[in-house]
Enzyme design. Structure first.
Site, PDB file in Angstrom:
ATOM      1  CG  PHE A 188      -1.974  -0.973   1.306  1.00  0.00           C
ATOM      2  CD1 PHE A 188      -3.212  -0.729   0.728  1.00  0.00           C
ATOM      3  CD2 PHE A 188      -1.774  -2.183   1.944  1.00  0.00           C
ATOM      4  CE1 PHE A 188      -4.220  -1.673   0.787  1.00  0.00           C
ATOM      5  CE2 PHE A 188      -2.774  -3.136   2.010  1.00  0.00           C
ATOM      6  CZ  PHE A 188      -4.011  -2.880   1.430  1.00  0.00           C
ATOM      7  CG  ASP A 189       1.000   5.855  -1.740  1.00  0.00           C
ATOM      8  OD1 ASP A 189       2.125   6.200  -1.353  1.00  0.00           O
ATOM      9  OD2 ASP A 189       0.061   6.639  -1.942  1.00  0.00           O
TER      10      ASP A 189
END
Length: 593
Positions: free
Chosen positions: A284-285
């Site tokens: 995940f960013d």
């Protein structure tokens, strides 16, 4: 009902025309495959359609051709995402730039800017080069490059990046990198490379075509030799026509993609389902993905006998006309509390320092702590300790001054999306490892990761490093989903086995380069998509098993001559119904929480 070779009439001629029209594309594809020694499913289908036409079974040939063409069209719906994504990157740069040369400020085209030029960037303008600030101060939104959730204050000696936005202030910048050498240019290059290097997912049937094709020909030839009956040999080729096999994969993919679409998820091609079913790691960013990507007021520390509500009101009055993200967050927080915000009596924006206003006869200042020295506003060690504690929690602090005395502190943080934690929990239940990568500070990253129980975290990373993390995991045998929303995520989204972009808050680059778009920005859809992909692949294998059982039965009935070309083709048509019904169950499938 299929007609036999002795029937004539307009309908039969229409079948022949359909068979020839549809089969011509398949025959050409088979010819190309033979030339390139790529024995795809088009070859046995070509043999079957030619055989069917040769004995007058035009309807059988037409059905075979139409089924294969529809399946092929479904699996080859690949949009031209790379071109659109790269066009979106270009929009981050201005067409013309103000350059100081020989003591004069002149406007030149972007392509004329050279390393060593001094660039002038005013409030609201995008920075066109990578460089170093020579003079001036500004608040720069560089989320597009670094992924940092909040604007960064820039002053002399600081580094700036092309494609970032100067929200407030003005700067003189020494250009150190231009064009393709900038961080934005490298993102452009990485996307291009990843698009060309990423292999296409082969169709399930094609993987076995090298065996399937010669088997059909050999069995047909042997049957002709053994029985002396050419009709049996042609029937063998027809029953080996992979009608049901052709339907096995695309029907399941259509149903699963349709299920996802009904829940607000855009899956751009059916092959993505196969890739998602194998995922064991999700990266995940942070900014705009796990979090909202915008500052929200987290706490108020009142000093000098002031109340929280009074400080918030004074700050909101000061920031009422401000375009700074912190200012907008202050005004929004005041409005949510139902406070009436009057206009200030006077307003002064002090570039690089903050805002000074006058209200109810009082002089109010709002600005970042390090900016107060220029206004002769001092603060105690106790206040310094509070600021440090807030910073350790990953928060940004703004001071409120009344008549040159610090009256309070406002702390801001990037709020976590409410569904983020549940999404992480569901992924862990599926046995999937979770990782967070961000350009934000280590303190911010660790706070977010700890609260969400994420397995690993990488902080202060640049776009190139995100790609390296993905590649390193892939070299270790992992299948990776990357979830992001920004320009800086583009290369990683394309490099990952599956790229997932936030649809509402995501940039054009992220949305165009990703295979999946979350139209509702709901991270709970990630584990859902993985679950339905696994179900779809199981359904495909069920369809294949059924297809092979029908094939086996058809071969057994063909050898003694029980099946004819017409009944053989009819058997294939009827056997497609269970496959379609089995796949259709995916439309209403709901994974368990």
């Amino acid at each position: 009902m299929l007609s036999d070779g002795n029937n004539t009439g307009e309908g039969n001629w229409l079948y022949l025309l359909s068979a020839l029209t549809g089969s011509s594309f398949i025959w050409w594809s088979a010819y190309q495959g033979i030339k390139e020694r790529d024995f795809t499913a088009d070859i046995p289908v070509t043999i079957a359609t030619i055989a069917a036409i040769a004995i007058g079974q035009y309807s059988a040939a037409a059905v075979v051709a139409v089924l294969l063409l529809l399946g092929g069209m479904l699996e080859e719906l690949v949009s031209a995402r790379a071109g659109k994504a790269l066009e979106s990157l270009a929009k981050l740069l201005p067409d013309r730039v103000t350059v100081r040369r020989d003591g004069h400020d002149i406007s030149v085209p972007l392509e004329d800017v050279q390393v060593g030029d001094i660039i002038l960037v005013k409030s609201g303008e995008r920075i066109a080069v990578d460089g170093t600030v020579l003079s001036g101060t500004a608040s720069v939104n560089q989320a597009a490059i670094t992924g940092e959730s909040l604007p960064v204050d820039k002053q002399s000696g600081d580094t700036v990046f092309a494609g970032t936005l100067n929200e407030t202030g003005a700067m003189e910048i020494l250009a150190t990198k231009v064009g393709n050498e900038t961080a934005l240019g490298q993102i452009h290059r990485l996307i291009e490379e990843a698009q060309t290097q990423k292999p296409n997912v082969e169709r399930l049937l094609n993987r076995h075509a090298k065996i399937y094709t010669p088997t059909a020909i050999v069995l047909g030839g042997l049957l002709w030799w053994w029985s002396g009956d050419m009709m049996r040999a042609i029937t063998m080729l027809i029953v080996f026509c992979p009608c049901v096999m052709v339907l096995a994969t695309p029907t399941a993919l259509v149903a699963s993609v349709g299920n996802a679409a009904l829940k607000g998820n855009l899956i751009k091609k059916g092959a993505t389902i196969e890739s998602m079913a194998k995922i064991d790691t999700v990266i995940f960013d942070k900014t705009g993905t796990l979090t909202y990507g915008e500052p929200k007021l987290a706490s108020i520390t009142a000093l000098k006998n002031n109340s929280d509500e009074n400080l918030l009101l004074l700050a909101a009055i000061a920031e009422k006309f401000s375009e700074h993200p912190f200012g907008k967050a202050i005004v929004k927080a005041a409005e949510e509390k139902g406070l009436s915000i009057p206009d200030p009596e006077s307003f002064e924006s002090i570039s690089g320092m903050g805002i000074r206003v006058k209200t109810s006869g009082k002089n109010i200042f709002v600005g970042r702590p390090k900016q107060l020295f220029g206004l002769n506003i001092s603060y105690s060690d106790e206040i310094e300790k509070i600021i440090k504690e807030q910073s350790q929690q990953g928060r940004n602090v703004v001071m409120i001054g009344i008549e040159n005395e610090v009256a309070g502190l406002l702390a801001f943080e990037d709020k976590i999306r409410p569904e983020s934690k549940k999404s992480i929990e569901n992924l862990h239940k599926l046995g999937i490892k979770t990782i967070m990568v961000t350009g934000d500070s280590k303190a911010v990253a660790e706070r977010i990761a700890k609260s969400l129980d994420i397995n690993e975290v990488y902080a202060e990373v640049m776009p190139q490093e995100k790609v390296e993390i993905v590649k390193r995991l892939q070299l270790g045998g992992h299948k990776v989903i990357f979830v992001g929303d920004g320009v800086n995520d583009g290369p990683a989204l394309v490099t990952a086995d599956v790229g997932v972009a936030m649809g509402l808050t995501g940039t054009d680059v992220a949305i165009e380069t990703a295979e999946v778009g979350l139209l509702s920005d709901d991270l709970l859809k990630i584990p859902y998509l993985i679950s339905i992909s696994k179900k779809a692949i199981n359904t495909i294998w069920q369809n294949v098993a059924f297809s092979l059982s029908i094939l086996s039965m058809a071969v057994i009935l063909t050898i003694p001559g029980i099946l004819t070309p017409v009944t053989g083709a009819l058997l294939h048509e009827l056997s497609s119904i269970p496959v379609i019904m089995n796949s259709a169950r995916l439309i209403t499938y709901k994974p368990e929480d």
